[in-house]
Design a protein around this motif. Structure first.
Motif, PDB file in Angstrom:
ATOM      1  N   GLU A 119      18.598 -54.637  44.816  1.00 54.56           N
ATOM      2  CA  GLU A 119      19.409 -53.803  44.251  1.00 54.56           C
ATOM      3  C   GLU A 119      18.264 -52.960  43.242  1.00 54.56           C
ATOM      4  O   GLU A 119      18.241 -51.930  43.134  1.00 54.56           O
ATOM      5  N   GLY A 121      27.170 -47.760  43.594  1.00 56.30           N
ATOM      6  CA  GLY A 121      25.984 -47.531  44.548  1.00 56.30           C
ATOM      7  C   GLY A 121      26.066 -45.975  44.669  1.00 56.30           C
ATOM      8  O   GLY A 121      25.122 -45.779  45.283  1.00 56.30           O
ATOM      9  N   THR A 166      30.446 -48.070  52.455  1.00 58.58           N
ATOM     10  CA  THR A 166      30.507 -49.222  52.217  1.00 58.58           C
ATOM     11  C   THR A 166      31.919 -49.772  52.026  1.00 58.58           C
ATOM     12  O   THR A 166      31.974 -50.794  51.452  1.00 58.58           O
ATOM     13  N   SER A 203      21.960 -40.869  46.799  1.00 54.56           N
ATOM     14  CA  SER A 203      23.153 -41.775  47.016  1.00 54.56           C
ATOM     15  C   SER A 203      22.882 -42.597  48.447  1.00 54.56           C
ATOM     16  O   SER A 203      22.813 -43.523  48.527  1.00 54.56           O
ATOM     17  N   ASN A 221      19.934 -44.660  48.253  1.00 50.58           N
ATOM     18  CA  ASN A 221      20.466 -46.118  47.595  1.00 50.58           C
ATOM     19  C   ASN A 221      21.054 -47.048  48.604  1.00 50.58           C
ATOM     20  O   ASN A 221      20.831 -48.019  48.617  1.00 50.58           O
ATOM     21  N   VAL A 222      22.230 -46.539  49.362  1.00 52.58           N
ATOM     22  CA  VAL A 222      23.014 -47.161  50.201  1.00 52.58           C
ATOM     23  C   VAL A 222      22.195 -47.858  51.294  1.00 52.58           C
ATOM     24  O   VAL A 222      22.480 -48.883  51.744  1.00 52.58           O
ATOM     25  N   GLY A 261      21.401 -51.008  48.306  1.00 52.63           N
ATOM     26  CA  GLY A 261      22.031 -50.721  47.027  1.00 52.63           C
ATOM     27  C   GLY A 261      23.580 -50.463  47.214  1.00 52.63           C
ATOM     28  O   GLY A 261      24.138 -49.714  47.718  1.00 52.63           O
ATOM     29  N   ARG A 262      24.257 -51.595  46.516  1.00 49.89           N
ATOM     30  CA  ARG A 262      25.745 -51.605  46.810  1.00 49.89           C
ATOM     31  C   ARG A 262      26.556 -51.694  45.589  1.00 49.89           C
ATOM     32  O   ARG A 262      27.763 -51.821  45.445  1.00 49.89           O
ATOM     33  N   THR A 263      25.936 -52.077  44.370  1.00 46.46           N
ATOM     34  CA  THR A 263      26.523 -52.416  43.027  1.00 46.46           C
ATOM     35  C   THR A 263      26.032 -51.347  41.840  1.00 46.46           C
ATOM     36  O   THR A 263      25.112 -50.746  42.343  1.00 46.46           O
TER      37      THR A 263
END
Length: 542
Positions: free
Chosen positions: A38, A86, A280, A315, A318-319, A323-325
């Motif tokens: 993350e 995310g 997600t 975004s 990130n995904v 990154g999921r949170t």
């Protein structure tokens, strides 16, 4: 432990207040490996945010720090309180192109006041749960939105291949600098593609950015770097009330801009929310996202930021970096603030070619390539909507593109539904000599003309029964059509009755004053209850 303040606000407006309730997924259990992923994903996003925020600040006609502050504040608040963990928010080009006219005519202080009002409008949209209407965006419009935004992101990178001349004009790169820049872009893209095949311990974009930066620094290559755009250095954003007159004239100036900005910001944010949710496996959170976007812009206006919304490019970075949170979005914002305060010299050394390469890979990953394959398989109207929304997004703006796409999709649906109105006739079993019209299909504005053409008034008997067991009366046009056909039968000294009205149709007709109840109503509609029609209740046909 839930935040009691936000929980109270959420409860007050009837909105989910926990990750489990607004996303439909289990709460993430952090492990050291997940935390590392993350944070590194947040660092990658922060590096990609810097040139974007600076570029959009230039587009809006404000100082670079105005864009960077907006990216930090909007990103942080939406990461903490937003509807989709995310998702990344910050200063965006879709908003910047609207702001430029306001800044040119009235100055940056009016922009800050506009951003505050924009935030208030978005907060109201969240409180009144207007975000749920994003469900009405059809899938072809979503595909067009994704494709159009991917193209816009790609086209935005082309400005990094331009040189500002001594006289202020711009020209395209040429010669060794162009070849070196293209080579570095290609190397960056190749590394992002290859790295996941070797290791997933570190996000591939971060590996590519660091590697290409080291090559440029060690080799002292003559290419443009972040510092060539503008200085990233600055202090903490400071609170200040926008210096504008508190008058009705000011409101008249800023309200149209605030309304357009809030609409564009929410549309882009909610469509990005759905897109990230698909990737997600998360659901819900639209109203919460509206509140978070509104709060973020409201605060940003008081701290010298240009406002913002969700960013599909960042975004996606990130995904796809893991990154999921909410931690990734929070980390990205804090890293960005750290760049401004402490490490601006290092960030300014990053070659723009590396960041362009990252964004080009985002374009490739974002564009819905399968939409090109299905254009021949889907109905022509849907294929047209995909192409139209893509084109309007590129040449105009996202809000207009989505509105146009939804309108066309609605009209196509109305046309198709209008063709479904049909009727068959049979002698009545209960009433001797009466004729029953079994109506099938919805009766609404699009089908009224066909509905009226179903009847043969001259040949029909004295009593005609309209059986709505397989039909629904949808709107005022349907009510008017019933009254019109009743008037025509009345002119021929004939009568029509309505049978098998569904509860919603019965309520609609009763409220309009058209129904004359000849017998007790059956709440379960288990038997055929007939209703006469009161002519003139709708005020005539004109």
């Amino acid at each position: 432990m839930p935040n009691p303040f936000f929980h109270g606000i959420a409860k007050m407006i009837g909105m989910p207040s926990s990750d489990e309730s607004d996303t439909g997924s289990a709460k993430t259990i952090f492990t050291p490996r997940q935390v590392k992923t993350e944070i590194l994903s947040g660092l990658t996003v922060a590096l990609a945010l810097v040139p974007e925020a600076i570029a959009f600040a230039f587009v809006a006609g404000v100082a670079p720090l105005v864009g960077l502050y907006a990216a930090f504040i909007v990103g942080l608040i939406t990461a903490v309180f937003g509807g989709r963990p995310g998702m990344i928010s910050g200063a965006t080009g879709a908003l910047a192109v609207v702001m430029v006219a306001l800044v040119m005519d009235h100055g940056a202080e009016y922009l800050f006041a506009t951003v505050v009002l924009m935030g208030i409008l978005q907060l109201l949209a969240g409180i009144f749960r207007l975000g749920k209407f994003i469900r009405m965006v059809p899938h072809p419009v979503m595909l067009g939105f994704v494709n159009g935004l991917a193209i816009v992101i790609g086209l935005a990178q082309l400005q990094q291949f331009q040189i500002i001349n001594a006289d202020g004009s711009t020209s395209w790169m040429a010669g060794p600098m162009l070849y070196m820049t293209l080579a570095l872009v290609a190397v960056t893209m190749a590394m992002i593609w290859v790295t996941p095949k070797i290791t997933k311990a570190i996000p591939a974009p971060l590996v590519a950015i660091v590697t290409v930066t080291m090559v440029v620094i060690i080799g002292d290559l003559s290419v443009f770097r972040v510092g060539d755009m503008a200085s990233v250095a600055g202090g903490l954003p400071s609170f200040a009330i926008p210096q504008v007159p508190i008058t009705m004239e000011t409101l008249i100036i800023i309200f149209p801009y605030a309304f357009i900005l809030s609409a564009i910001g929410l549309i882009e944010s909610l469509l990005t929310l759905n897109l990230v949710g698909d990737l997600t496996n998360q659901r819900g959170g639209a109203s919460r996202e509206c509140v978070a976007q509104g709060a973020a812009n409201f605060v940003t206006g008081f701290f010298g930021g240009m406002g913002g919304c969700a960013m599909i490019g960042q975004s996606m970075i990130n995904v796809k970096s893991g990154g999921r949170t909410r931690l990734a979005g929070i980390a990205a914002s804090l890293f960005l603030l750290g760049f401004i305060l402490f490490t601006s010299d290092l960030i300014e050394m990053i070659p723009l070619a590396a960041l362009v390469g990252v964004m080009f890979m985002v374009v490739i990953g974002t564009f819905a390539w399968n939409s090109l394959m299905i254009l021949r398989r889907v109905p022509p109207a849907d294929a047209f909507v995909i192409i139209l929304v893509t084109a309007v997004t590129v040449y105009k703006d996202l809000a207009i593109a989505v509105i146009v796409g939804v309108i066309i999709s609605a009209l196509v649906y109305a046309w198709n539904a209008a063709k479904r109105i049909q009727a068959s006739t049979r002698p009545s079993v209960r009433e001797t000599g009466a004729l029953v019209y079994d109506i099938r299909g919805p009766l609404f504005f699009g089908s009224t003309a066909s509905f009226i053409e179903l009847f043969d008034i001259d040949s029909d008997p004295k009593l005609v029964i309209l059986d709505f067991a397989e039909s629904r009366i949808v709107d005022q046009s349907g009510l008017q059509a019933i009254e019109d056909i009743a008037s025509k039968y009345a002119a021929s000294n004939k009568q029509i009755m309505l049978r098998h009205l569904s509860p919603d149709c019965h309520k609609l007709l009763s409220r309009s004053g058209q129904i004359i109840i000849d017998s007790d109503d059956d709440p379960d509609y288990g038997v055929a209850v007939d209703y006469s029609v009161k002519i003139g209740a709708m005020g005539g046909g004109h």
